[in-house]
Design an enzyme around this catalytic site. Sequence first.
Site, PDB file in Angstrom:
ATOM      1  N   ASN A  13       0.869  -1.184   0.000  1.00  0.00           N
ATOM      2  CA  ASN A  13       0.000   0.000   0.000  1.00  0.00           C
ATOM      3  C   ASN A  13       0.901   1.228   0.000  1.00  0.00           C
ATOM      4  O   ASN A  13       1.488   1.567   1.019  1.00  0.00           O
ATOM      5  CB  ASN A  13      -0.895  -0.030   1.246  1.00  0.00           C
ATOM      6  CG  ASN A  13      -1.715   1.237   1.406  1.00  0.00           C
ATOM      7  OD1 ASN A  13      -1.792   2.063   0.486  1.00  0.00           O
ATOM      8  ND2 ASN A  13      -2.341   1.405   2.561  1.00  0.00           N
ATOM      9  N   TRP A  14       0.994   1.858  -1.165  1.00  0.00           N
ATOM     10  CA  TRP A  14       1.939   2.984  -1.291  1.00  0.00           C
ATOM     11  C   TRP A  14       1.406   4.260  -0.641  1.00  0.00           C
ATOM     12  O   TRP A  14       2.140   5.240  -0.515  1.00  0.00           O
ATOM     13  CB  TRP A  14       2.225   3.250  -2.772  1.00  0.00           C
ATOM     14  CG  TRP A  14       2.977   2.154  -3.460  1.00  0.00           C
ATOM     15  CD1 TRP A  14       3.406   0.972  -2.913  1.00  0.00           C
ATOM     16  CD2 TRP A  14       3.400   2.139  -4.834  1.00  0.00           C
ATOM     17  NE1 TRP A  14       4.073   0.225  -3.863  1.00  0.00           N
ATOM     18  CE2 TRP A  14       4.077   0.925  -5.050  1.00  0.00           C
ATOM     19  CE3 TRP A  14       3.265   3.034  -5.891  1.00  0.00           C
ATOM     20  CZ2 TRP A  14       4.625   0.589  -6.294  1.00  0.00           C
ATOM     21  CZ3 TRP A  14       3.806   2.700  -7.122  1.00  0.00           C
ATOM     22  CH2 TRP A  14       4.478   1.495  -7.315  1.00  0.00           C
ATOM     23  N   LYS A  15       0.138   4.274  -0.288  1.00  0.00           N
ATOM     24  CA  LYS A  15      -0.479   5.486   0.290  1.00  0.00           C
ATOM     25  C   LYS A  15      -0.215   6.662  -0.674  1.00  0.00           C
ATOM     26  O   LYS A  15      -0.165   6.458  -1.876  1.00  0.00           O
ATOM     27  CB  LYS A  15       0.034   5.724   1.715  1.00  0.00           C
ATOM     28  CG  LYS A  15      -0.126   4.454   2.578  1.00  0.00           C
ATOM     29  CD  LYS A  15       0.114   4.659   4.036  1.00  0.00           C
ATOM     30  CE  LYS A  15      -0.088   3.330   4.776  1.00  0.00           C
ATOM     31  NZ  LYS A  15       0.075   3.453   6.213  1.00  0.00           N
ATOM     32  N   HIS A 103      -9.385   1.386   5.077  1.00  0.00           N
ATOM     33  CA  HIS A 103      -8.098   1.554   5.771  1.00  0.00           C
ATOM     34  C   HIS A 103      -8.293   2.521   6.944  1.00  0.00           C
ATOM     35  O   HIS A 103      -9.083   3.460   6.853  1.00  0.00           O
ATOM     36  CB  HIS A 103      -7.047   2.094   4.802  1.00  0.00           C
ATOM     37  CG  HIS A 103      -5.664   2.052   5.357  1.00  0.00           C
ATOM     38  ND1 HIS A 103      -5.202   3.003   6.235  1.00  0.00           N
ATOM     39  CD2 HIS A 103      -4.658   1.153   5.194  1.00  0.00           C
ATOM     40  CE1 HIS A 103      -3.965   2.683   6.590  1.00  0.00           C
ATOM     41  NE2 HIS A 103      -3.605   1.574   5.967  1.00  0.00           N
ATOM     42  N   GLU A 105      -6.639   4.925   7.892  1.00  0.00           N
ATOM     43  CA  GLU A 105      -6.431   6.341   7.524  1.00  0.00           C
ATOM     44  C   GLU A 105      -7.676   6.911   6.854  1.00  0.00           C
ATOM     45  O   GLU A 105      -8.019   8.085   7.044  1.00  0.00           O
ATOM     46  CB  GLU A 105      -5.179   6.465   6.636  1.00  0.00           C
ATOM     47  CG  GLU A 105      -3.914   6.269   7.466  1.00  0.00           C
ATOM     48  CD  GLU A 105      -2.735   5.654   6.731  1.00  0.00           C
ATOM     49  OE1 GLU A 105      -2.729   5.648   5.486  1.00  0.00           O
ATOM     50  OE2 GLU A 105      -1.819   5.161   7.425  1.00  0.00           O
ATOM     51  N   GLU A 175      -4.907  -4.463  10.940  1.00  0.00           N
ATOM     52  CA  GLU A 175      -3.836  -3.477  11.077  1.00  0.00           C
ATOM     53  C   GLU A 175      -4.042  -2.673  12.362  1.00  0.00           C
ATOM     54  O   GLU A 175      -4.831  -1.718  12.375  1.00  0.00           O
ATOM     55  CB  GLU A 175      -3.834  -2.501   9.895  1.00  0.00           C
ATOM     56  CG  GLU A 175      -3.613  -3.150   8.549  1.00  0.00           C
ATOM     57  CD  GLU A 175      -3.112  -2.145   7.530  1.00  0.00           C
ATOM     58  OE1 GLU A 175      -2.010  -2.359   7.019  1.00  0.00           O
ATOM     59  OE2 GLU A 175      -3.789  -1.140   7.256  1.00  0.00           O
ATOM     60  N   GLY A 181       3.131   2.639  10.617  1.00  0.00           N
ATOM     61  CA  GLY A 181       4.096   3.716  10.382  1.00  0.00           C
ATOM     62  C   GLY A 181       4.878   4.116  11.624  1.00  0.00           C
ATOM     63  O   GLY A 181       5.540   5.149  11.636  1.00  0.00           O
ATOM     64  N   GLY A 242       3.046  -0.915   4.252  1.00  0.00           N
ATOM     65  CA  GLY A 242       3.074   0.499   3.880  1.00  0.00           C
ATOM     66  C   GLY A 242       4.492   0.927   3.516  1.00  0.00           C
ATOM     67  O   GLY A 242       4.983   0.654   2.427  1.00  0.00           O
ATOM     68  N   GLY A 243       5.162   1.576   4.472  1.00  0.00           N
ATOM     69  CA  GLY A 243       6.480   2.173   4.234  1.00  0.00           C
ATOM     70  C   GLY A 243       7.464   1.282   3.497  1.00  0.00           C
ATOM     71  O   GLY A 243       8.122   1.727   2.543  1.00  0.00           O
TER      72      GLY A 243
HETATM   73  P1  13P Z   1       3.393   0.625   7.604  1.00  0.00           P
HETATM   74  O1  13P Z   1       3.878  -0.671   6.989  1.00  0.00           O
HETATM   75  O2  13P Z   1       4.103   1.828   7.054  1.00  0.00           O
HETATM   76  O3  13P Z   1       3.352   0.544   9.085  1.00  0.00           O
HETATM   77  O4  13P Z   1       1.867   0.803   7.119  1.00  0.00           O
HETATM   78  C1  13P Z   1       0.959  -0.234   7.293  1.00  0.00           C
HETATM   79  C2  13P Z   1      -0.282   0.095   6.555  1.00  0.00           C
HETATM   80  O5  13P Z   1      -1.042   0.955   6.949  1.00  0.00           O
HETATM   81  C3  13P Z   1      -0.550  -0.633   5.307  1.00  0.00           C
HETATM   82  O6  13P Z   1      -1.843  -0.421   4.858  1.00  0.00           O
END
Ligand code: 13P
Length: 261
Positions: A13-15, A103, A105, A175, A181, A242-243
């Site tokens: 997930n590149w956000k 998600h 977020e 999650e 993050g 994510g990251g």
């Molecule tokens: P991180 O891997 O950056 O903690 O993010 C997780 C995430 O929210 C994936 O959707």
Amino acid sequence: MAATARTPLISGNWKMNHNHFEAIQTVQKLAYLLHADDYEVVDVSVHPPFTDIRSVQTVLEADETPIRIGAQHCYFEEKGAFTGEVSPAMLAKLNVELVIVGHSERREIFGETDELVNQKVKAVFKHAMTPILCCGETLAEREAGGAEEKVSGQVRAGLAGLSAEQVASMVIAYEPIWAIGTGKTATADDAQAMCKVVRDTVAEVAGEEAATSVRIQYGGSVKGSNAAELMAQPDIDGALVGGASLVAEDFAAIVQYRSHG
Ligand code: 13P
């Protein structure tokens, strides 16, 4: 519960990161780092921002790279006066196979409710794509002993009105918000315990068969160094990253967790 035929799914997930040039470079590098034997044992998806999807699709399809194209969210309506939104039909047309829905977020920053998330899950199915339904508790909820209730409630609401077959074919990502993050990964035991709560909830609402088939991902600071231990848990069938998915080498190390553990 037997954890047999579930192929792990590792999703990036590149956000809101990478413009379309950076996206092309990242998937090209990833395609170079991953090999046929990786795709035999693991399903891999990338979820770029909307503005990158067409570019990523073109690169992956031209090279016949079996990385699945994903999206990070969508609206539930087909089309119309919904300024700024993207419909599931538009995503399906770009050969998007997987759509992240709900998600944390989206829920926290953009106010998505359980009801809206459920509408989106149904809309994704309507266009023959697979939803990745997200759930997870805050640190305050965990410390107050409410993690299980929060997560099972989100799962119940997200699955409302779906057939057992639909539930069986989908993906649920657990999650914990405090691990996203932050560099703080849930311990493998805690992640397993919560993924079991998700599976038990699925069994209650959609039956044992659906619970045996549904794939459950863990997400929250997954890296090459912790992926193998997480993936070894009986109720963890993949990772939502994510990251570490932004850098091809880091994401490839997670996909190749068997050799990097
Ligand atoms: P991180 O891997 O950056 O903690 O993010 C997780 C995430 O929210 C994936 O959707």
